[in-house]
Scaffold this motif. Sequence first.
Motif, mmCIF file in Angstrom:
data_model
loop_
_atom_site.group_PDB
_atom_site.id
_atom_site.type_symbol
_atom_site.label_atom_id
_atom_site.label_comp_id
_atom_site.label_asym_id
_atom_site.label_seq_id
_atom_site.Cartn_x
_atom_site.Cartn_y
_atom_site.Cartn_z
ATOM 1 N N THR A 179 -16.853 93.041 38.438
ATOM 2 C CA THR A 179 -18.161 92.507 38.833
ATOM 3 C C THR A 179 -18.583 91.380 37.903
ATOM 4 O OG1 THR A 179 -18.863 94.680 39.662
ATOM 5 C CG2 THR A 179 -20.599 93.058 39.265
ATOM 6 N N ILE A 180 -18.987 90.266 38.502
ATOM 7 C CA ILE A 180 -19.638 89.182 37.760
ATOM 8 C C ILE A 180 -21.066 89.074 38.287
ATOM 9 C CG2 ILE A 180 -19.698 86.710 37.260
ATOM 10 C CD1 ILE A 180 -16.694 86.620 37.677
ATOM 11 N N THR A 181 -22.041 89.113 37.384
ATOM 12 C CA THR A 181 -23.441 88.890 37.743
ATOM 13 C C THR A 181 -23.943 87.702 36.945
ATOM 14 O OG1 THR A 181 -23.791 91.236 38.229
ATOM 15 C CG2 THR A 181 -25.756 89.880 37.872
ATOM 16 N N ASN A 182 -24.235 86.618 37.654
ATOM 17 C CA ASN A 182 -24.604 85.362 37.007
ATOM 18 C C ASN A 182 -26.019 84.963 37.384
ATOM 19 O OD1 ASN A 182 -24.491 82.777 35.747
ATOM 20 N ND2 ASN A 182 -23.924 81.856 37.718
ATOM 21 N N THR A 183 -26.921 85.023 36.407
ATOM 22 C CA THR A 183 -28.278 84.521 36.593
ATOM 23 C C THR A 183 -28.556 83.325 35.692
ATOM 24 O OG1 THR A 183 -29.130 86.122 34.974
ATOM 25 C CG2 THR A 183 -29.185 86.766 37.311
ATOM 26 N N LEU A 201 -19.050 89.271 43.214
ATOM 27 C CA LEU A 201 -19.707 88.169 42.523
ATOM 28 C C LEU A 201 -21.157 88.124 42.981
ATOM 29 C CD1 LEU A 201 -19.969 85.602 40.829
ATOM 30 C CD2 LEU A 201 -18.944 84.309 42.732
ATOM 31 N N ASN A 202 -22.093 88.370 42.035
ATOM 32 C CA ASN A 202 -23.531 88.247 42.295
ATOM 33 C C ASN A 202 -24.009 86.969 41.625
ATOM 34 O OD1 ASN A 202 -23.546 90.959 43.409
ATOM 35 N ND2 ASN A 202 -23.505 91.703 41.304
ATOM 36 N N ASN A 203 -24.624 86.063 42.382
ATOM 37 C CA ASN A 203 -24.885 84.733 41.832
ATOM 38 C C ASN A 203 -26.276 84.213 42.184
ATOM 39 O OD1 ASN A 203 -24.416 82.087 40.744
ATOM 40 N ND2 ASN A 203 -24.078 81.384 42.840
ATOM 41 N N ALA A 204 -26.995 83.766 41.126
ATOM 42 C CA ALA A 204 -28.307 83.130 41.316
ATOM 43 C C ALA A 204 -28.260 81.645 41.028
ATOM 44 C CB ALA A 204 -29.345 83.794 40.404
ATOM 45 N N GLN A 205 -27.110 81.131 40.571
ATOM 46 C CA GLN A 205 -27.027 79.726 40.169
ATOM 47 C C GLN A 205 -27.048 78.820 41.398
ATOM 48 O OE1 GLN A 205 -23.856 78.878 37.376
ATOM 49 N NE2 GLN A 205 -23.809 76.713 37.930
ATOM 50 N N GLY A 206 -28.027 77.947 41.473
ATOM 51 C CA GLY A 206 -28.155 77.038 42.596
ATOM 52 C C GLY A 206 -29.611 76.832 42.959
ATOM 53 N N GLY A 207 -29.846 75.921 43.892
ATOM 54 C CA GLY A 207 -31.222 75.655 44.329
ATOM 55 C C GLY A 207 -31.466 74.183 44.527
ATOM 56 N N ASN A 208 -32.392 73.640 43.725
ATOM 57 C CA ASN A 208 -32.792 72.243 43.939
ATOM 58 C C ASN A 208 -32.062 71.249 43.038
ATOM 59 O OD1 ASN A 208 -33.945 72.715 41.455
ATOM 60 N ND2 ASN A 208 -36.071 72.481 42.134
ATOM 61 N N ILE A 229 -25.661 86.779 47.230
ATOM 62 C CA ILE A 229 -26.573 85.757 46.759
ATOM 63 C C ILE A 229 -27.772 86.427 46.095
ATOM 64 C CG2 ILE A 229 -27.717 85.650 49.017
ATOM 65 C CD1 ILE A 229 -28.338 82.747 48.515
ATOM 66 N N ILE A 230 -28.202 85.865 44.963
ATOM 67 C CA ILE A 230 -29.432 86.308 44.304
ATOM 68 C C ILE A 230 -30.483 85.233 44.564
ATOM 69 C CG2 ILE A 230 -30.546 86.929 42.131
ATOM 70 C CD1 ILE A 230 -27.809 87.721 41.051
ATOM 71 N N VAL A 231 -31.574 85.616 45.204
ATOM 72 C CA VAL A 231 -32.640 84.681 45.537
ATOM 73 C C VAL A 231 -33.821 84.935 44.612
ATOM 74 C CG1 VAL A 231 -34.215 83.845 47.319
ATOM 75 C CG2 VAL A 231 -31.903 84.578 47.933
ATOM 76 N N GLN A 232 -34.187 83.912 43.843
ATOM 77 C CA GLN A 232 -35.340 84.021 42.950
ATOM 78 C C GLN A 232 -36.501 83.164 43.430
ATOM 79 O OE1 GLN A 232 -33.789 83.138 39.023
ATOM 80 N NE2 GLN A 232 -32.899 85.179 38.823
ATOM 81 N N GLY A 233 -36.290 82.327 44.417
ATOM 82 C CA GLY A 233 -37.333 81.472 44.967
ATOM 83 C C GLY A 233 -36.718 80.456 45.896
ATOM 84 N N LEU A 234 -37.570 79.697 46.580
ATOM 85 C CA LEU A 234 -37.071 78.696 47.525
ATOM 86 C C LEU A 234 -36.371 77.542 46.836
ATOM 87 C CD1 LEU A 234 -40.047 78.674 50.045
ATOM 88 C CD2 LEU A 234 -37.692 79.341 50.555
ATOM 89 N N THR A 235 -36.595 77.358 45.536
ATOM 90 C CA THR A 235 -35.927 76.288 44.792
ATOM 91 C C THR A 235 -34.907 76.826 43.796
ATOM 92 O OG1 THR A 235 -37.691 76.252 43.116
ATOM 93 C CG2 THR A 235 -37.930 74.767 45.014
ATOM 94 N N TYR A 254 -28.355 90.201 47.221
ATOM 95 C CA TYR A 254 -28.443 91.079 46.054
ATOM 96 C C TYR A 254 -29.749 91.866 46.073
ATOM 97 C CZ TYR A 254 -27.725 92.532 41.197
ATOM 98 O OH TYR A 254 -27.524 93.272 40.048
ATOM 99 N N SER A 255 -29.720 93.087 45.535
ATOM 100 C CA SER A 255 -30.820 94.035 45.696
ATOM 101 C C SER A 255 -32.117 93.609 45.019
ATOM 102 C CB SER A 255 -30.401 95.406 45.163
ATOM 103 O OG SER A 255 -30.073 95.314 43.789
ATOM 104 N N THR A 256 -32.066 92.733 44.016
ATOM 105 C CA THR A 256 -33.303 92.320 43.350
ATOM 106 C C THR A 256 -33.861 91.012 43.905
ATOM 107 O OG1 THR A 256 -32.107 91.100 41.615
ATOM 108 C CG2 THR A 256 -32.574 93.439 41.211
ATOM 109 N N SER A 257 -33.243 90.483 44.947
ATOM 110 C CA SER A 257 -33.679 89.196 45.498
ATOM 111 C C SER A 257 -35.110 89.277 46.023
ATOM 112 C CB SER A 257 -32.748 88.760 46.633
ATOM 113 O OG SER A 257 -31.469 88.451 46.135
ATOM 114 N N VAL A 258 -35.810 88.153 45.864
ATOM 115 C CA VAL A 258 -37.180 88.023 46.370
ATOM 116 C C VAL A 258 -37.150 86.973 47.476
ATOM 117 C CG1 VAL A 258 -39.578 87.517 45.814
ATOM 118 C CG2 VAL A 258 -38.102 88.620 44.113
ATOM 119 N N LEU A 259 -37.079 87.438 48.720
ATOM 120 C CA LEU A 259 -36.971 86.521 49.849
ATOM 121 C C LEU A 259 -38.336 86.051 50.308
ATOM 122 C CD1 LEU A 259 -34.236 87.891 52.280
ATOM 123 C CD2 LEU A 259 -34.017 86.258 50.431
ATOM 124 N N ALA A 260 -38.332 84.902 50.929
ATOM 125 C CA ALA A 260 -39.499 84.380 51.640
ATOM 126 C C ALA A 260 -38.989 83.746 52.923
ATOM 127 C CB ALA A 260 -40.255 83.361 50.791
#
Length: 616
Positions: A179-183, A201-208, A229-235, A254-260
């Motif tokens: 498991t790789i978890t990248n925030t 692979l759990n990944n939050a890297q990306g966005g704007n 995918i780990i979602v922390q916001g729209l950006t 990913y289970s901790t994601s905050v979707l909108a």
Amino acid sequence: MRNISLVKLSKVSFRLTLFLAINCIFLKAAFAACPIEVSANSTTAVSDDGTADCVVSVNSGVTLTTTGTAVTISGSGSTATNSGTITVNTTGFGINATGSSVQSITNLGSIYNNGTQASISNANILETFSNSGTISSTGGNGVINNGSLANLINSGSISGGNQLNSAGVYNNNNRTISTITNTGSIVGQSGIRNFGTITVLNNAQGGNSSTATTTALTYGRNLPTNYNIIVQGLTHYGQLAVTSPSGSSTFGIYSTSVLAKGTYSSVLSGISASNLTGATQGNYNGFTWVLNNSSGSIWDLVVTGASTMDTQTSLINTASVLQGTFTLQNSVMVNSFTYDCPVFDKNGVCVSAGGRNTTVQAQGINNTSGLLIASYRFDKNNSRIGAYTDQNLSVSGPGTVQLGNNTPLLGLFSVWSERPDGVGAEVKVSVAYGQKSATVTRQVVGTSEAGIGGSNLTSQGAQVIAKYGFGAIEDVVVSPYAGIRYTQNNLGGYTEATSSSVTAPLTYGQLNINATTALAGAEAKYRGIPQTTLFASAGVEADTNTANGSYSATGVAGLTPVNFNPNPVKTRPTASIGAYYDIEKNQRLGVTGIYRQEPFQAVSTTTVMATYTVGL
């Protein structure tokens, strides 16, 4: 000669002892007994020398600079933690795990490799590598796995070098990372290059793309078995940019994601549909998501609906306001059981007109209505039958629920009276029915939607009450009473309208409450003032049987019914006070005030009525 030889031998022994002591001091510095703590700047490499459960640490503020591998751990259960700065200037690794059961490597500080090898290396079996600091290699990989690594957790920065095929994280041929978890950020010629197996692979890297952590994670070769995918916001959300993909991957959230609600662009790029196994759409915390192949090898994540938690909260808030609406309708109906028209003339007909105002405390609801009451006397004791209508003129209150004024409350009553002056026995039977259109607007909570829908709110009930009047003293009549009442209030099921802002309309089931209630109390009338009668009453109501209903909806996964009245007030006080003035024998002006504690906690109503009555 013999003595001279003994002296020479003694000198040789002394020199050998001194040499061994010096070397022991040096070896103790390099391979000290555990725990090993680098607490001052040093240029000497350290190792646990295979000692089990050894703790190796480089303290905060300390610099460890070497020309070879700086820290080596190989003992079973051993750990290495860097809180300072490790720099490797030629060949070797910053920290190297070589044992078959090493527990962990943790970097809280900085590790730099100015050579061509990795800053972090696992050569055998490592349970966990965690980085919240900075890892960088000039010519090699940031992290290389040449064995089996169970967990790689990165919330900091991992940078690979400038050599071709160098990566932030490099997983070698036939090697495994579970498991790789990248925030944080992982960068290099590729952020991750995988020639072996990465299971998850759990990944939050990306966005704007404004920072390293919001710029897509680049990835080469064998795809992870599962990508979340780990979602922390729209950006700020995971983006995976793949080159030369091999194999296939299952996409998830990913289970901790905050979707909108919205579109997360380019969450995957460089892959085709054949590289995706499993579902490309699903539900997450109430939201509906779809992987949309927007163009070529680019995939967007399109999210509609609302979160379960926020929608559940909006249901609870709506139910709270509906309590006030149900209270208003029930109170109006129950108070209507007191409506009467007891003034008659030679034709035995009574007509009364007036107005009513009811306020629901704690909800800020106010209702004004017009009244029309009529009755017909069928004996000299004023026994009578009658009917009434209560027509809403206005209703004000929270904007969540709007009641219509299109249909009135209708009722019938019948009174048997032993005497016309109120002394003796009297029995009254009343029934009522009312229906109002109700439009319900669900307020926004967080990511929830402002759904709008409506149905009819129907109220119906009946009451039987008996009293006996005693002429206690001159001009005073006291009448104890007892009775029974049944009431029912029902809001029909409905579905919210779909619109551009409501993508997950809810469908509601019927909301029904009913109660059987025992009544007891006393009323007093005073007629000592010419043409005027004063009256007051006090009593208690006790529910003997209730059904409090639940407010339930579907349309967002995971919603649960809301108990409409979880803590009902089953025994409640009531009181009234009023007066009427006889203008003429067959004309009367009356005013009445009524207080009621309602079945919902901390909710009461007050009603004021004024009437003009004429006997015909």
